[in-house]
Structures are given as structure tokens and as C-alpha cells.
Motif scaffolding. Sequence first.
Motif, PDB file in Angstrom:
ATOM      1  N   THR A   1      34.147  34.487  47.485  1.00 20.37           N
ATOM      2  CA  THR A   1      32.936  35.259  47.750  1.00 20.37           C
ATOM      3  C   THR A   1      33.181  36.261  48.874  1.00 20.37           C
ATOM      4  O   THR A   1      32.822  37.432  48.779  1.00 20.37           O
TER       5      THR A   1
ATOM      6  N   PHE B   1      35.153  39.229  47.807  1.00 21.68           N
ATOM      7  CA  PHE B   1      34.356  40.241  47.109  1.00 21.68           C
ATOM      8  C   PHE B   1      33.519  41.034  48.097  1.00 21.68           C
ATOM      9  O   PHE B   1      33.386  42.248  47.997  1.00 21.68           O
ATOM     10  N   LEU B   2      32.930  40.322  49.048  1.00 22.98           N
ATOM     11  CA  LEU B   2      32.089  40.981  50.047  1.00 22.98           C
ATOM     12  C   LEU B   2      32.878  42.026  50.829  1.00 22.98           C
ATOM     13  O   LEU B   2      32.375  43.109  51.128  1.00 22.98           O
ATOM     14  N   ASP B   3      34.092  41.689  51.150  1.00 18.80           N
ATOM     15  CA  ASP B   3      34.904  42.565  52.001  1.00 18.80           C
ATOM     16  C   ASP B   3      35.447  43.786  51.267  1.00 18.80           C
ATOM     17  O   ASP B   3      35.909  44.733  51.898  1.00 18.80           O
ATOM     18  N   CYS B   4      35.410  43.735  49.967  1.00 19.02           N
ATOM     19  CA  CYS B   4      36.009  44.828  49.198  1.00 19.02           C
ATOM     20  C   CYS B   4      35.027  45.982  49.024  1.00 19.02           C
ATOM     21  O   CYS B   4      33.955  45.827  48.440  1.00 19.02           O
ATOM     22  N   HIS B   5      35.410  47.136  49.550  1.00 20.62           N
ATOM     23  CA  HIS B   5      34.514  48.294  49.510  1.00 20.62           C
ATOM     24  C   HIS B   5      34.145  48.704  48.092  1.00 20.62           C
ATOM     25  O   HIS B   5      33.038  49.148  47.838  1.00 20.62           O
ATOM     26  N   GLN B   6      35.093  48.567  47.196  1.00 22.38           N
ATOM     27  CA  GLN B   6      34.835  49.032  45.832  1.00 22.38           C
ATOM     28  C   GLN B   6      33.880  48.112  45.071  1.00 22.38           C
ATOM     29  O   GLN B   6      33.334  48.506  44.054  1.00 22.38           O
ATOM     30  N   VAL B   7      33.702  46.916  45.567  1.00 20.39           N
ATOM     31  CA  VAL B   7      32.727  46.009  44.960  1.00 20.39           C
ATOM     32  C   VAL B   7      31.342  46.415  45.431  1.00 20.39           C
ATOM     33  O   VAL B   7      30.967  46.175  46.566  1.00 20.39           O
ATOM     34  N   GLN B   8      30.611  47.062  44.560  1.00 18.01           N
ATOM     35  CA  GLN B   8      29.286  47.534  44.943  1.00 18.01           C
ATOM     36  C   GLN B   8      28.268  46.413  44.838  1.00 18.01           C
ATOM     37  O   GLN B   8      27.374  46.307  45.645  1.00 18.01           O
ATOM     38  N   GLN B   9      28.418  45.621  43.795  1.00 19.39           N
ATOM     39  CA  GLN B   9      27.481  44.538  43.598  1.00 19.39           C
ATOM     40  C   GLN B   9      28.242  43.296  43.163  1.00 19.39           C
ATOM     41  O   GLN B   9      29.252  43.387  42.482  1.00 19.39           O
ATOM     42  N   CYS B  10      27.705  42.165  43.565  1.00 23.14           N
ATOM     43  CA  CYS B  10      28.323  40.905  43.188  1.00 23.14           C
ATOM     44  C   CYS B  10      27.247  39.855  43.027  1.00 23.14           C
ATOM     45  O   CYS B  10      26.411  39.667  43.917  1.00 23.14           O
TER      46      CYS B  10
ATOM     47  N   MET C   1      30.306  44.570  40.033  1.00 23.79           N
ATOM     48  CA  MET C   1      30.183  45.977  39.672  1.00 23.79           C
ATOM     49  C   MET C   1      31.130  46.747  40.571  1.00 23.79           C
ATOM     50  O   MET C   1      30.983  46.718  41.789  1.00 23.79           O
TER      51      MET C   1
ATOM     52  N   SER D   1      33.166  50.340  41.684  1.00 23.28           N
ATOM     53  CA  SER D   1      33.112  51.802  41.653  1.00 23.28           C
ATOM     54  C   SER D   1      34.446  52.344  42.157  1.00 23.28           C
ATOM     55  O   SER D   1      34.784  52.166  43.320  1.00 23.28           O
TER      56      SER D   1
END
Lengths: 163, 163
Positions: free
Chosen positions: A92, A95-104, A116, A118
Motif C-alpha cells: 500500500t 502505491f502511495l509513494d508512487c507519483h504516477q499512481v493517481q488513484q488506488c 489508476m 498516469s
Amino acid sequence: MGKQRMNSRLDDFDCHILDMVQRNNLTTHRELADHINLSVPAVARRLQKLRSDCVIAKDISVLNPERVGNPLTLIVSVSIENEAVEQLNAITQRFLDCHQVQQCYYVTGDTDFLLMLSVYDMEECQRLTRSLFLDSGNVKRFRTAVSMRRVKVSMAVTLPRTP
Amino acid sequence: MGKQRMNSRLDDFDCHILDMVQRNNLTTHRELADHINLSVPAVARRLQKLRSDCVIAKDISVLNPERVGNPLTLIVSVSIENEAVEQLNAITQRFLDCHQVQQCYYVTGDTDFLLMLSVYDMEECQRLTRSLFLDSGNVKRFRTAVSMRRVKVSMAVTLPRTP
DNA sequence: CGTGAAAAATGTTTCGG
DNA sequence: CCGAAACATTTTTCACG
């Protein structure tokens, strides 16, 4: 570090204000006041309270991904191996730390996470998925769908009544 | 009803401004100016241009779904029967018009649409899916996943550099 | 809670470099 | 294009009904 007091249900005035600012939060107090038949100070007070109560979570500019160099939107469903709390927290956070992950979203069903992304191009996508999923060690399966068209992208929420 | 001119690439100042306002667009011009070492009018001019060029798509308040009575988030993947343009437009419009549909993507892969729904409870969800999918006549299959946790919900976009 | 007016803060325009 | 100063608007605060 506490939540705010969440007392005081929303009345019709509040709903009306929320309905307008979630479309455009640069609307002036005067304009809001005129539309809902309230005084300017009253609108200001309500807005302030809605913000401090976290009914309004944040106020943001929404950018056009295409115009800032991220034309590709991807939806990835992820199934993980181990659902133990620690493992779950680890991925988790990843995912939170990844800039390209806009939504999780952590979901029920035949998959565990829905992401999601981008990104700029497929190459970036592949690098990303590799580092996020393959190197993670806890991903059983992931399935990527490419968005051909972002038909509707809203953060707006339907409000009770508001005639 | 044209697009805007999209000339003029974003320089570091623009990226810096965008990076700040996509987190909080109530930041004052002065504060922006101070952070990026530019004058207030310069910041104002740039913001105005970013808006008229649709780099900034919109300025909104983001509400807390829980606080306004929509605690349930659902992700639905939809496969349709007929992909002829007219049929496609029809169902697309249907999704667009539905308030509870927060997001809608037309995607490649083993499914055609991906929807994000925000509703009050399961009963509303069932009413919705019935009217959206079963009554539509063009839906082959749909699969609903319930979000147990909205881990990350952002509209923010990663910008080129911005050190 | 509304009004109205004054004060403070913010945003916008003008103009010379 | 920038920045300084003048200008206009908006937001906030307050006393009072």
C-alpha cells in the motif's frame, strides 16, 4: 491527531454551496450568496465551517494530463499473494509513494487492488509496472487496461436533494 | 467550439506554479511568487494563461464522500454487446448523465468500460446497476468490485522536473 | 442570522524597462 | 516578458437590529 467535530448536519444552504464550489471553487462569495439567497457573511461562515469540518477535503486546480505531458492513462487490477497486515501495508505504501499512481483502491472481488496510472508513454508504463509489481515480490497477477478515452473524470459527489 | 491554442511549452516557473496549485489552489499569488522567486503580477499572468490554455482544466473543491452521505465507492467493469458508434455513444451518454458515475473510462482489454460509482448504500447500487446495465440492452456483462478503502484519490499529475 | 460599512487582504491593470 | 506602483475587487471583521 484528530478528526474535526462532525456535528451539525448539512442543511439545504450547505448543500447548495457545496454543489457550486465542487464545480468551481473560485466562485465569489457574492455570487454564491446571490444564487442561494443568503448574505455574503453567512456564506463565508458556512464555507469556513465546511472546510474546518473536512466536508470540503481540499481545494485544488485540476490539470489536463495531456497538456502536461502525461497522455496515457492506465487502469491496473492487482492480485497479491500475501494479505498479512505487514505485507499489505508495505505494498500500500509503495502505491502511495508512487507519483504516477493517481488513484488506488483496495477492493473486494477477484482482485485486491485497483490502480489508476498516469504516464507519458508505454515505456514509462513498463518500467513502472516492473518496479511496482514484479520487483515487489507480493504480486500474484496484474492486468493492465489502457484508457482510450477518459469519458468522465470527476471528483464531484451527488448531494442529498439540493433542488 | 475550438480547442485553445496550445503553443508555449511550460517552463520551470509554470511547472512550479502548477505543482503548487494542484495541491491547493487557494494559495495566494504572493505566496506562490515568494516560493518561486517571481513577482506577483508575473504569477497572475501565468496562472491566467494556464487557465485560458486549459492546462488547468478546472478549479474545484473536493468533498469528502463520507461526509456528504456517499460512503460507498464501487468499481464496475462493463463489457458491451454492440460497439457500433451509435450504440457506443448512447451508452456513453448514459454514463455521463448519471450523477453517481464519478469516473468513466473507455478502455482496451477484456472489458470495454470502467466506471467508478459513488453511492449511499448497496440498495442504491443495485438500483443503479439495474437501470444502467440491465435496462440498457447493450451490456453483455458487468462485474462490480466494492472499495473497502480508498487508499489514494488524487487528480494530481506528475510534472516534468520541477526541482 | 442579516445588514451595512470600514479595514485588511488579495487580485488586476498600467506602464516603463 | 519582467517588476513596481496604482487601481479594483474581494474577504473579513464588527456593531447593531
